[in-house]
Design a protein around this motif. Structure first.
Motif, PDB file in Angstrom:
ATOM      1  N   THR A  44      27.412  40.506 -83.463  1.00 61.32           N
ATOM      2  CA  THR A  44      26.157  41.150 -83.897  1.00 61.32           C
ATOM      3  C   THR A  44      26.153  41.534 -85.379  1.00 61.32           C
ATOM      4  OG1 THR A  44      26.983  43.329 -83.244  1.00 61.32           O
ATOM      5  CG2 THR A  44      25.686  42.134 -81.597  1.00 61.32           C
TER       6      THR A  44
ATOM      7  N   ARG B 243      34.209  47.216 -75.206  1.00 61.94           N
ATOM      8  CA  ARG B 243      32.911  47.853 -75.480  1.00 61.94           C
ATOM      9  C   ARG B 243      32.479  47.594 -76.936  1.00 61.94           C
ATOM     10  NH1 ARG B 243      29.547  51.619 -73.414  1.00 61.94           N
ATOM     11  NH2 ARG B 243      28.487  52.926 -74.948  1.00 61.94           N
TER      12      ARG B 243
ATOM     13  N   LYS C  80      22.997  46.883 -89.997  1.00 56.90           N
ATOM     14  CA  LYS C  80      22.121  48.044 -89.780  1.00 56.90           C
ATOM     15  C   LYS C  80      21.817  48.782 -91.080  1.00 56.90           C
ATOM     16  CE  LYS C  80      22.851  49.040 -84.920  1.00 56.90           C
ATOM     17  NZ  LYS C  80      23.415  49.963 -83.915  1.00 56.90           N
TER      18      LYS C  80
ATOM     19  N   ARG D 164      29.894  56.432 -88.387  1.00 50.89           N
ATOM     20  CA  ARG D 164      28.863  55.622 -87.732  1.00 50.89           C
ATOM     21  C   ARG D 164      27.464  56.080 -88.142  1.00 50.89           C
ATOM     22  NH1 ARG D 164      30.252  56.261 -81.626  1.00 50.89           N
ATOM     23  NH2 ARG D 164      32.226  56.844 -82.515  1.00 50.89           N
TER      24      ARG D 164
ATOM     25  N   LYS E 262      37.243  52.831 -82.852  1.00 50.97           N
ATOM     26  CA  LYS E 262      36.068  51.957 -83.000  1.00 50.97           C
ATOM     27  C   LYS E 262      35.820  51.651 -84.468  1.00 50.97           C
ATOM     28  CE  LYS E 262      33.756  53.579 -78.859  1.00 50.97           C
ATOM     29  NZ  LYS E 262      32.723  54.471 -78.349  1.00 50.97           N
TER      30      LYS E 262
HETATM   31  C1  LIG Z   1      28.382  46.430 -87.057  1.00 49.81           C
HETATM   32  C2  LIG Z   1      26.963  46.547 -86.457  1.00 49.81           C
HETATM   33  C3  LIG Z   1      26.142  45.358 -86.915  1.00 49.81           C
HETATM   34  C4  LIG Z   1      27.059  46.516 -84.922  1.00 49.81           C
HETATM   35  O1  LIG Z   1      25.783  46.744 -84.382  1.00 49.81           O
HETATM   36  P1  LIG Z   1      25.537  46.788 -82.798  1.00 49.81           P
HETATM   37  O2  LIG Z   1      24.135  47.232 -82.575  1.00 49.81           O
HETATM   38  O3  LIG Z   1      25.961  45.503 -82.198  1.00 49.81           O
HETATM   39  O4  LIG Z   1      26.556  47.840 -82.272  1.00 49.81           O
HETATM   40  P2  LIG Z   1      26.615  49.399 -82.468  1.00 49.81           P
HETATM   41  O5  LIG Z   1      26.085  49.799 -83.783  1.00 49.81           O
HETATM   42  O6  LIG Z   1      26.013  50.028 -81.261  1.00 49.81           O
HETATM   43  O7  LIG Z   1      28.194  49.624 -82.493  1.00 49.81           O
HETATM   44  C5  LIG Z   1      29.011  49.206 -81.385  1.00 49.81           C
HETATM   45  C6  LIG Z   1      29.940  50.359 -81.022  1.00 49.81           C
HETATM   46  O8  LIG Z   1      30.710  50.676 -82.172  1.00 49.81           O
HETATM   47  C7  LIG Z   1      30.480  52.043 -82.545  1.00 49.81           C
HETATM   48  N1  LIG Z   1      30.463  52.115 -84.008  1.00 49.81           N
HETATM   49  C8  LIG Z   1      29.663  51.457 -84.861  1.00 49.81           C
HETATM   50  N2  LIG Z   1      29.952  51.792 -86.126  1.00 49.81           N
HETATM   51  C9  LIG Z   1      30.945  52.682 -86.065  1.00 49.81           C
HETATM   52  C10 LIG Z   1      31.667  53.421 -87.028  1.00 49.81           C
HETATM   53  N3  LIG Z   1      31.411  53.284 -88.326  1.00 49.81           N
HETATM   54  N4  LIG Z   1      32.639  54.252 -86.602  1.00 49.81           N
HETATM   55  C11 LIG Z   1      32.920  54.388 -85.273  1.00 49.81           C
HETATM   56  N5  LIG Z   1      32.241  53.718 -84.315  1.00 49.81           N
HETATM   57  C12 LIG Z   1      31.280  52.890 -84.699  1.00 49.81           C
HETATM   58  C13 LIG Z   1      29.131  52.403 -81.938  1.00 49.81           C
HETATM   59  O9  LIG Z   1      29.001  53.773 -81.746  1.00 49.81           O
HETATM   60  C14 LIG Z   1      29.195  51.618 -80.630  1.00 49.81           C
HETATM   61  O10 LIG Z   1      30.025  52.284 -79.717  1.00 49.81           O
HETATM   62  P3  LIG Z   1      29.404  53.148 -78.477  1.00 49.81           P
HETATM   63  O11 LIG Z   1      28.395  52.253 -77.821  1.00 49.81           O
HETATM   64  O12 LIG Z   1      30.570  53.447 -77.634  1.00 49.81           O
HETATM   65  O13 LIG Z   1      28.768  54.356 -79.121  1.00 49.81           O
HETATM   66  C15 LIG Z   1      26.281  47.852 -86.885  1.00 49.81           C
HETATM   67  O14 LIG Z   1      26.918  48.944 -86.241  1.00 49.81           O
HETATM   68  C16 LIG Z   1      26.245  48.071 -88.353  1.00 49.81           C
HETATM   69  O15 LIG Z   1      25.702  47.306 -89.145  1.00 49.81           O
HETATM   70  N6  LIG Z   1      26.775  49.186 -88.737  1.00 49.81           N
HETATM   71  C17 LIG Z   1      26.812  49.602 -90.140  1.00 49.81           C
HETATM   72  C18 LIG Z   1      28.137  49.329 -90.742  1.00 49.81           C
HETATM   73  C19 LIG Z   1      28.350  50.208 -91.930  1.00 49.81           C
HETATM   74  O16 LIG Z   1      28.340  51.433 -91.796  1.00 49.81           O
HETATM   75  N7  LIG Z   1      28.477  49.626 -93.090  1.00 49.81           N
HETATM   76  C20 LIG Z   1      28.640  50.406 -94.287  1.00 49.81           C
HETATM   77  C21 LIG Z   1      30.024  50.312 -94.796  1.00 49.81           C
HETATM   78  S1  LIG Z   1      30.146  51.377 -96.122  1.00 49.81           S
HETATM   79  C22 LIG Z   1      29.207  50.672 -97.322  1.00 49.81           C
HETATM   80  O17 LIG Z   1      29.210  49.524 -97.491  1.00 49.81           O
HETATM   81  C23 LIG Z   1      28.356  51.573 -98.127  1.00 49.81           C
HETATM   82  C24 LIG Z   1      26.966  51.558 -97.584  1.00 49.81           C
HETATM   83  O18 LIG Z   1      26.249  50.569 -97.674  1.00 49.81           O
HETATM   84  O19 LIG Z   1      26.558  52.570 -97.053  1.00 49.81           O
END
Ligand SMILES: CC(C)(COP(=O)(O)OP(=O)(O)OC[C@H]1O[C@@H](n2cnc3c(N)ncnc32)[C@H](O)[C@@H]1OP(=O)(O)O)[C@@H](O)C(=O)NCCC(=O)NCCSC(=O)CC(=O)O
Length: 350
Positions: free
Chosen positions: A48, A41, A280, A241, A183
């Protein structure tokens, strides 16, 4: 005479091992798919995430075995010192200076523990003077590139004419965990890389830009958004997340508050130079700062080529923006553990 601190040079360095995202995805599938039922999942995040490759101090094979504190720390000390020296040497070269010219060193790193700290270990290799002032800083995480630059600028301002070297080194890949079937761990495996950035600052003539303001905003009760869990295996990443929606909802007002306290207006700023925490997060920042979608192009490019290297990442973006032509007025911005927003305002030297 009163001088505003100036950014004199910026440089970056990455370790030798290149991890292609396609290879990491295969490795993660081998490691996790049979042991973690939710892996399929989450696994699309490897495609992505907008990341083509990352760099690491250890080859991909290293991550197939579990490593405890001693091995992770040995890898940190060796890899972080090497990157410190590479980035610092490049920054000094860019400023036309030598290690013996440096009066103060600010070292930012939160991905390993080193006592004596990295700049002390680099002293004998690089030839810093015996009276150099050392300021090692731990715990700033992804905001460390921006907050570290702000600290370095304040120290440069306190002693006009003195040379301040700022180095941010993070080896995020060493926090990879085989035992964390979550995750968050899988997303972290798709996101983080290793790298270093360095700057020379001096309050005086010349340079690239004046650093004429900086500021932070910390939100109460947000300790669980980002940080480290520390257990017998090592560091384990905490990153919620909710970071992208949090950034979208709160970063705009935090940045405007910082600008306001510095006597700056939104319309004065030609370019926000942002830490690209993830795909994101970049989109969220564009919304929060009322920027055109896609305008944080250097941020996406750095994310694609290097991943999220935590603190140094903002300095990679800054280096690219300077290479493309620094606009008159820009603001470097990042979010990090606290949860905190940090900003540094730059005015191009003409
Ligand atoms: C990695 C992604 C590109 C993936 O995007 P997608 O649209 O393909 O997928 P998605 O977001 O739905 O995530 C896929 C599955 O992983 C889960 N998921 C995503 N991020 C998660 C997290 N941090 N912890 C736990 N689960 C997480 C989602 O709920 C979903 O599961 P389900 O579908 O089961 O719910 C995006 O999630 C993203 O850019 N996230 C941000 C990452 C982030 O937080 N970076 C900051 C790091 S700190 C940092 O650097 C400081 C700052 O800038 O803030």
């Amino acid at each position: 005479m009163r001088y505003t601190p100036r950014l004199v040079s910026v440089a970056t360095a990455v370790p030798e091992h290149v991890l292609l995202q396609s290879d990491v995805a295969k490795a993660a599938s081998t490691i996790f798919s049979k042991r973690y039922s939710a892996f399929d999942r989450v696994s699309p995040v490897f495609t992505t995430a907008g990341i083509h490759k990352r760099h690491a101090v250890r080859p991909l094979e290293w991550f197939f075995e579990s490593h405890g504190w001693p091995e992770r720390t040995a890898a940190y000390l060796e890899g972080a010192l090497k990157l410190f020296v590479q980035a610092a040497t490049k920054a000094l070269d860019g400023a036309g200076l030598q290690a013996r010219d440096v009066d103060t060193i600010v070292t930012v790193s939160s991905t390993g523990i080193a006592t004596p700290s990295l700049e002390a270990r680099a002293c004998g290799i690089m030839g810093f003077r015996g009276d150099v002032h050392r300021v090692p800083v731990f715990g700033l995480g992804c905001a460390g590139g921006v907050t570290g630059l702000s600290i370095a600028a304040k120290l440069a301002k306190a002693q006009p004419g003195s040379v301040v070297l700022f180095v941010a080194v993070e080896l995020c890949t060493l926090a990879f965990r085989l035992d964390e079937l979550t995750k968050a761990n899988i997303v972290a495996t798709a996101l983080f890389g290793d790298g270093a950035g360095a700057c020379i600052l001096r309050a005086g003539e010349g340079g690239i830009a004046e650093i004429d303001a900086s500021g932070e905003h910390i939100w109460p009760d947000t300790l669980d958004i980002m940080g480290w869990n520390v257990d017998p295996e090592g560091f384990g990443v905490i990153f919620a997340r909710s970071i992208p929606p949090f950034a979208e909802a709160h970063m705009g007002s935090a940045v405007m508050g910082i600008l306001d306290r510095a006597g700056l207006h939104r319309q004065d700023i030609d370019r926000f130079i942002c830490h690209p925490g993830g795909k994101k997060v970049v989109t969220a920042l564009e919304r929060a700062l009322a920027l055109d979608q896609g305008s944080l192009d250097h941020e996406r490019s750095v994310l694609s080529e290097y991943g999220n290297m935590s603190a140094p990442t903002a300095l990679f973006v800054l280096e690219q923006v300077i290479g493309a032509g620094l606009p008159n007025r820009s603001v470097l911005a990042a979010l990090g553990p606290g949860f905190t927003a940090s900003c540094v305002a730059l005015r191009r030297v003409t």
